[in-house]
Motif scaffolding. Structure first.
Motif, PDB file in Angstrom:
ATOM      1  N   HIS A 108       8.147   3.623  -7.644  1.00  0.00           N
ATOM      2  CA  HIS A 108       7.210   4.706  -7.344  1.00  0.00           C
ATOM      3  C   HIS A 108       5.772   4.266  -7.515  1.00  0.00           C
ATOM      4  O   HIS A 108       5.467   3.450  -8.387  1.00  0.00           O
ATOM      5  N   CYS A 109       4.897   4.825  -6.678  1.00  0.00           N
ATOM      6  CA  CYS A 109       3.470   4.519  -6.722  1.00  0.00           C
ATOM      7  C   CYS A 109       2.929   4.842  -8.114  1.00  0.00           C
ATOM      8  O   CYS A 109       3.244   5.881  -8.686  1.00  0.00           O
ATOM      9  N   ARG A 110       2.093   3.924  -8.664  1.00  0.00           N
ATOM     10  CA  ARG A 110       1.623   4.143 -10.040  1.00  0.00           C
ATOM     11  C   ARG A 110       0.594   5.265 -10.114  1.00  0.00           C
ATOM     12  O   ARG A 110       0.254   5.711 -11.205  1.00  0.00           O
ATOM     13  N   ARG A 111       0.089   5.743  -8.959  1.00  0.00           N
ATOM     14  CA  ARG A 111      -0.836   6.868  -9.019  1.00  0.00           C
ATOM     15  C   ARG A 111      -0.156   8.184  -8.646  1.00  0.00           C
ATOM     16  O   ARG A 111      -0.132   9.116  -9.436  1.00  0.00           O
ATOM     17  N   CYS A 112       0.424   8.274  -7.407  1.00  0.00           N
ATOM     18  CA  CYS A 112       0.867   9.584  -6.925  1.00  0.00           C
ATOM     19  C   CYS A 112       2.378   9.785  -7.062  1.00  0.00           C
ATOM     20  O   CYS A 112       2.871  10.901  -6.877  1.00  0.00           O
ATOM     21  N   GLY A 113       3.134   8.735  -7.345  1.00  0.00           N
ATOM     22  CA  GLY A 113       4.562   8.900  -7.565  1.00  0.00           C
ATOM     23  C   GLY A 113       5.417   8.828  -6.312  1.00  0.00           C
ATOM     24  O   GLY A 113       6.638   8.961  -6.381  1.00  0.00           O
ATOM     25  N   ALA A 151       0.853  -1.189   0.000  1.00  0.00           N
ATOM     26  CA  ALA A 151       0.000   0.000   0.000  1.00  0.00           C
ATOM     27  C   ALA A 151       0.887   1.236   0.000  1.00  0.00           C
ATOM     28  O   ALA A 151       1.833   1.320   0.765  1.00  0.00           O
ATOM     29  N   CYS A 152       0.589   2.197  -0.888  1.00  0.00           N
ATOM     30  CA  CYS A 152       1.341   3.456  -0.928  1.00  0.00           C
ATOM     31  C   CYS A 152       1.083   4.216   0.370  1.00  0.00           C
ATOM     32  O   CYS A 152      -0.057   4.383   0.766  1.00  0.00           O
ATOM     33  N   HIS A 153       2.162   4.687   1.039  1.00  0.00           N
ATOM     34  CA  HIS A 153       1.975   5.357   2.326  1.00  0.00           C
ATOM     35  C   HIS A 153       1.387   6.751   2.149  1.00  0.00           C
ATOM     36  O   HIS A 153       0.880   7.327   3.095  1.00  0.00           O
ATOM     37  N   ALA A 154       1.458   7.294   0.926  1.00  0.00           N
ATOM     38  CA  ALA A 154       0.899   8.635   0.694  1.00  0.00           C
ATOM     39  C   ALA A 154      -0.574   8.549   0.310  1.00  0.00           C
ATOM     40  O   ALA A 154      -1.439   9.044   1.015  1.00  0.00           O
ATOM     41  N   CYS A 155      -0.888   7.880  -0.820  1.00  0.00           N
ATOM     42  CA  CYS A 155      -2.264   7.934  -1.314  1.00  0.00           C
ATOM     43  C   CYS A 155      -3.064   6.683  -0.975  1.00  0.00           C
ATOM     44  O   CYS A 155      -4.279   6.663  -1.163  1.00  0.00           O
ATOM     45  N   GLY A 156      -2.409   5.626  -0.459  1.00  0.00           N
ATOM     46  CA  GLY A 156      -3.137   4.442  -0.032  1.00  0.00           C
ATOM     47  C   GLY A 156      -3.406   3.438  -1.131  1.00  0.00           C
ATOM     48  O   GLY A 156      -3.931   2.363  -0.869  1.00  0.00           O
TER      49      GLY A 156
HETATM   50 ZN   LIG Z   1       0.476   6.663  -4.057  1.00  0.00          ZN
END
Ligand SMILES: [Zn+2]
Ligand SMILES: [Zn+2]
Length: 439
Positions: free
Chosen positions: A252-257, A236-241
């Motif tokens: 890098h997260c595929r949504r928020c980077g 789970a991305c710690h920024a956007c979940g």
């Molecule tokens: Zn993210």
């Protein structure tokens, strides 16, 4: 999000299947109690229109609060007043640049970043699109919100004003009321969580094609259903979940980077190092004076504790308790709680994980309140400027104390709460494994 998509818990890393919940209801993690998502992720609230209205109001009130004096003191015909920026300037000129910079960032820069980014993002959502840089701006909101301390500053202003009534006549100015309104509007804006806005953004249109600079990550149709769970549990991305494939570690997260980590790297080592530095600085913070008073009666220094005692003895037990809780009780319990969390996680303790996760959330919530005394010192120093009658200056104790607050806030951000649950997960895995062996 659609029915059945995997959802990760931010605090313990457990995975769930997404189910719609009614407006105003919350889905909670069954093992640590964390709020996974709220009913309004799909429901009507918050609407972009209400977001624009609230954040625009907050931005206007913010400008008034920063441009007008907060209070004015009158003493034997002499008056002294200051805006927040002037108060910061006074500290800077007195060679207390570090404290001046802290107050500048926590009370001026971070609230401005949070409100500005939120207004820009919601204005885009109102038109049904993600603005250029949507994901980066939401990460700015998330980060700035952690360090913006408008509500702590407001209590600091009130404490200073009440404290000054014993010394001089206190005349309220527009800045005081504007900061009051700003505190309320910021509390309302807290409802617009970046995670809910990311979900809203997934349904909105992409930014206009002319904004080539940002287009690389603004692809449509990013959702949790696309994650490949065959290779192992997703991260789970710690920024956007958002959940990402387990092969994503360090990418890098595929949504928020944001950079993906199954656990924050060297989390426990960093937590211990920052805690040790904070504990060392806590000694001078309490021994050295935070303020010097020069008046006709003589010159004297006040430490945090002597300030508390003074409030108590001069008939303000309420203020004495507020300062004692914010400046003594909160930092000490934070140091003890973080040491407990880091220690038990390091030794793989399986004791009360839900309770320890609750302690972690409490530490994250109360940490900022220790800045109260720094705000009170800043405003007092700027306001009490009565030439020969009375002048108050900041002392080295304030500098040490400010560093303690920042170090413990970074320490709690470095601690990865999912580590609390790792010892249990390992045991569960062992039990499962043994079960297979016996079968
Ligand atoms: Zn993210
Ligand atoms: Zn959880």
């Amino acid at each position: 999000m659609t029915d059945g998509d995997p959802v990760g818990c931010h605090d313990c890393g457990a995975l769930y299947r997404w189910r719609p919940v009614a407006d105003g209801q919350r889905a909670r993690c069954t093992r640590c109690g964390n709020v996974l998502y709220r009913g309004y992720a799909t429901g009507p609230a918050p609407t972009p229109a209400s977001m624009v209205a609230v954040t625009l109001g907050a931005v206007l009130v913010y400008l008034i609060a920063q441009c007008f004096p907060i209070v004015e003191l009158e003493m034997n015909g002499l008056t002294s007043g200051a805006t927040l920026l002037q108060a910061i300037g006074v500290l800077w000129n007195e060679r207390m640049e570090v404290i001046a910079a802290m107050v500048f960032f926590f009370a001026v820069v971070f609230p401005a970043l949070e409100l500005g980014a939120l207004l820009y993002v919601s204005a885009g959502l109102l038109r049904g699109r993600r603005v250029p840089g949507f994901h980066l701006l939401l990460r700015v909101v998330q980060g700035a919100r952690h360090w913006a301390m408008t509500e702590v500053l407001m209590i600091g202003i009130l404490v200073t004003a009440i404290k000054m009534t014993s010394l001089a006549r206190v005349i309220p100015h527009p800045g005081l009321f504007a900061f009051g309104a700003l505190t309320i509007l910021c509390a309302v804006a807290l409802r617009y969580e970046p995670r809910a806005l990311w979900a809203l953004g997934d349904h909105a249109g992409p930014p206009p094609p002319s904004s080539g600079l940002w287009k690389e990550r603004d692809k449509a149709g990013v959702d949790n259903a696309a994650v490949d769970t065959a290779a192992g549990p997703p991260v789970a991305c710690h920024a956007c979940g958002l959940l990402n494939d387990c092969a994503c570690e360090g990418r890098h997260c595929r949504r928020c980077g944001a950079t993906l980590h199954r656990r924050i790297p060297n989390s426990i080592t960093w937590t211990w190092a920052l805690l040790a530095a904070a504990a060392l600085l806590y000694v001078p913070a309490n021994i050295l004076p935070v303020m010097y008073t020069e008046s006709i009666g003589g010159t004297g220094g006040d430490t945090i504790m002597s300030g508390v005692v003074l409030f108590w003895e001069t008939g303000s037990p309420g203020l004495a308790i507020v300062i004692f809780v914010a400046s003594v009780l909160v930092p000490v319990s934070k140091l003890v709680a973080l040491a407990l969390l880091a220690g038990t996680a390091q030794w793989g303790s399986r004791w009360a994980p839900a309770g320890r996760t609750r302690i972690y959330r409490m530490v994250e919530f109360i940490g900022r309140w220790s800045m109260l005394d720094i705000f009170v010192v800043t405003l007092t120093v700027a306001l009490v400027r009565f030439q020969t009658l009375a002048v108050i200056t900041a002392g080295p104790g304030a500098l040490a104390f400010g560093c303690v607050v920042i170090l413990t806030m970074i320490a709690s951000a470095q601690f990865d709460p999912r580590l609390i649950w790792d010892a249990l997960d390992d045991k569960e895995k062992r039990v499962e494994h043994n079960g297979e062996m016996h079968a």
